[in-house]
Every structure is written in structure tokens, then in C-alpha cells.
Write an enzyme that holds these catalytic residues in place. Sequence first.
Site, PDB file in Angstrom:
ATOM      1  CG  HIS A  14      -6.807  -2.777   3.005  1.00  0.00           C
ATOM      2  ND1 HIS A  14      -6.080  -1.618   2.825  1.00  0.00           N
ATOM      3  CD2 HIS A  14      -8.037  -2.527   2.471  1.00  0.00           C
ATOM      4  CE1 HIS A  14      -6.832  -0.707   2.224  1.00  0.00           C
ATOM      5  NE2 HIS A  14      -8.032  -1.237   1.999  1.00  0.00           N
TER       6      HIS A  14
ATOM      7  CG  ASP B  50      -2.070   0.969   1.074  1.00  0.00           C
ATOM      8  OD1 ASP B  50      -3.220   0.512   0.938  1.00  0.00           O
ATOM      9  OD2 ASP B  50      -1.824   2.202   1.092  1.00  0.00           O
ATOM     10  CB  ILE B  51       0.762   4.289  -2.123  1.00  0.00           C
ATOM     11  CG1 ILE B  51       1.828   5.227  -2.638  1.00  0.00           C
ATOM     12  CG2 ILE B  51      -0.536   5.015  -1.807  1.00  0.00           C
ATOM     13  CD1 ILE B  51       1.520   5.810  -4.008  1.00  0.00           C
TER      14      ILE B  51
ATOM     15  CG  ASN C  89     -12.447  -0.439   3.846  1.00  0.00           C
ATOM     16  OD1 ASN C  89     -12.787  -0.928   4.921  1.00  0.00           O
ATOM     17  ND2 ASN C  89     -11.279   0.164   3.680  1.00  0.00           N
TER      18      ASN C  89
ATOM     19  CG  HIS D 188      -8.718  -2.941  -2.516  1.00  0.00           C
ATOM     20  ND1 HIS D 188      -9.678  -2.263  -3.240  1.00  0.00           N
ATOM     21  CD2 HIS D 188      -8.539  -2.237  -1.375  1.00  0.00           C
ATOM     22  CE1 HIS D 188     -10.050  -1.180  -2.563  1.00  0.00           C
ATOM     23  NE2 HIS D 188      -9.381  -1.150  -1.416  1.00  0.00           N
TER      24      HIS D 188
ATOM     25  N   GLY E 114     -15.326   3.338   3.775  1.00  0.00           N
ATOM     26  CA  GLY E 114     -13.947   3.754   3.552  1.00  0.00           C
ATOM     27  C   GLY E 114     -13.349   3.313   2.236  1.00  0.00           C
ATOM     28  CD  GLN E 115     -14.886  -0.138  -2.717  1.00  0.00           C
ATOM     29  OE1 GLN E 115     -16.062  -0.279  -2.373  1.00  0.00           O
ATOM     30  NE2 GLN E 115     -14.347  -0.815  -3.711  1.00  0.00           N
ATOM     31  CB  SER E 116     -10.497   5.556  -1.458  1.00  0.00           C
ATOM     32  OG  SER E 116      -9.371   4.713  -1.277  1.00  0.00           O
TER      33      SER E 116
HETATM   34  P1  AMP Z   1      -9.658   1.541   0.178  1.00  0.00           P
HETATM   35  O1  AMP Z   1      -9.602   2.940   0.726  1.00  0.00           O
HETATM   36  O2  AMP Z   1     -10.134   0.494   1.138  1.00  0.00           O
HETATM   37  O3  AMP Z   1     -10.417   1.518  -1.128  1.00  0.00           O
HETATM   38  O4  AMP Z   1      -8.168   1.127  -0.124  1.00  0.00           O
HETATM   39  C1  AMP Z   1      -7.451   1.668  -1.191  1.00  0.00           C
HETATM   40  C2  AMP Z   1      -6.012   1.630  -0.804  1.00  0.00           C
HETATM   41  O5  AMP Z   1      -5.239   1.817  -1.974  1.00  0.00           O
HETATM   42  C3  AMP Z   1      -5.598   2.722   0.180  1.00  0.00           C
HETATM   43  O6  AMP Z   1      -5.075   2.116   1.362  1.00  0.00           O
HETATM   44  C4  AMP Z   1      -4.534   3.516  -0.580  1.00  0.00           C
HETATM   45  O7  AMP Z   1      -3.478   3.951   0.248  1.00  0.00           O
HETATM   46  C5  AMP Z   1      -4.074   2.505  -1.608  1.00  0.00           C
HETATM   47  N1  AMP Z   1      -3.527   3.078  -2.820  1.00  0.00           N
HETATM   48  C6  AMP Z   1      -4.060   4.059  -3.579  1.00  0.00           C
HETATM   49  N2  AMP Z   1      -3.283   4.287  -4.652  1.00  0.00           N
HETATM   50  C7  AMP Z   1      -2.244   3.412  -4.577  1.00  0.00           C
HETATM   51  C8  AMP Z   1      -1.107   3.151  -5.394  1.00  0.00           C
HETATM   52  N3  AMP Z   1      -0.861   3.828  -6.524  1.00  0.00           N
HETATM   53  N4  AMP Z   1      -0.249   2.184  -4.993  1.00  0.00           N
HETATM   54  C9  AMP Z   1      -0.470   1.494  -3.866  1.00  0.00           C
HETATM   55  N5  AMP Z   1      -1.538   1.677  -3.056  1.00  0.00           N
HETATM   56  C10 AMP Z   1      -2.418   2.638  -3.402  1.00  0.00           C
END
Ligand code: AMP
Length: 112
Positions: free
Chosen positions: A100, A30-31, A85, A98, A91-93
Site C-alpha cells: 500500500h 485501492d478500491i 500486511n 502488495h 489485516g491482510q485480506s
Molecule cells: P490488505 O487488506 O492489506 O490485504 O489489502 C488489500 C487491499 O485491496 C484493501 O485495501 C482493499 O481495499 C483492496 N482491494 C480489494 N479488492 C480490490 C479491487 N478489486 N480493486 C482495488 N483494490 C482492491
Amino acid sequence: MSDCLFCKIAAGEIPSNKVYEDEVCYAFHDIAPQAPTHFLVIPKTHIGSVSEVTADNSGVVAHIFTVIARLSKELGLESYRVVSNIGEQAGQSVFHLHFHVLSGRDMTWPPG
Ligand code: AMP
């Protein structure tokens, strides 16, 4: 899906810090890590979230969990949390399924 961030990461079109890859799934750090170990495992095919899992594509999810179990053993994770999420309120973004995998610190329950 053409404008999906995680589809592009799985295809190698956007760089990531790879943990594992096979024909079905891709795992990468994760970034913005929320624990000393924090990686994501995604299917290579586009599935929006757990809410889009069906009898037809659930084999992908079963496979991902076998990968999580194996990777966690290989990485020596004795205790860890797997989180997915679903939807913005949870909290899904990124709207590509995916999981975690978080480990290496004390965790609280219930989650925030
Ligand atoms: P969620 O918020 O549950 O949808 O998780 C999305 C995750 O993707 C978050 O923890 C972000 O930090 C991670 N994320 C977003 N962009 C990247 C990226 N380019 N490389 C790695 N992780 C990412």
C-alpha cells in the site's frame, strides 16, 4: 494463481484503475482508499505475502521499491507511508503480495 483476485487484476481480467505497469509489477488505486492518495503495487507473479519472499524472488521486491520511489516523485508525494500486511491478524485480506502507498493526510504511530 487461477483464483487470486490480484493475479486477475494484473492480467487485466478484472478491471482496475491503473497507476503504472511494467513487465514485473502493476500499480492501481485501492478500491477503498484510506488516504487521499492510496494505491497498491503488486508483482505480476504470484507471491502470497512478504513471508514468501526468498533469495530467488527478492529482485521483484527490490524492483517494486524502485517503482514506488519513482512514482511517488512523479506524483509529487513529499511524505507517504508504505505498508504490507502479512497474515489475517495484521489485516491482510488479499493473499497476493502488495504494498500500500498512502499519502495526503496526517498519520499516526503506532498504527492501529
Ligand atoms: P490488505 O487488506 O492489506 O490485504 O489489502 C488489500 C487491499 O485491496 C484493501 O485495501 C482493499 O481495499 C483492496 N482491494 C480489494 N479488492 C480490490 C479491487 N478489486 N480493486 C482495488 N483494490 C482492491
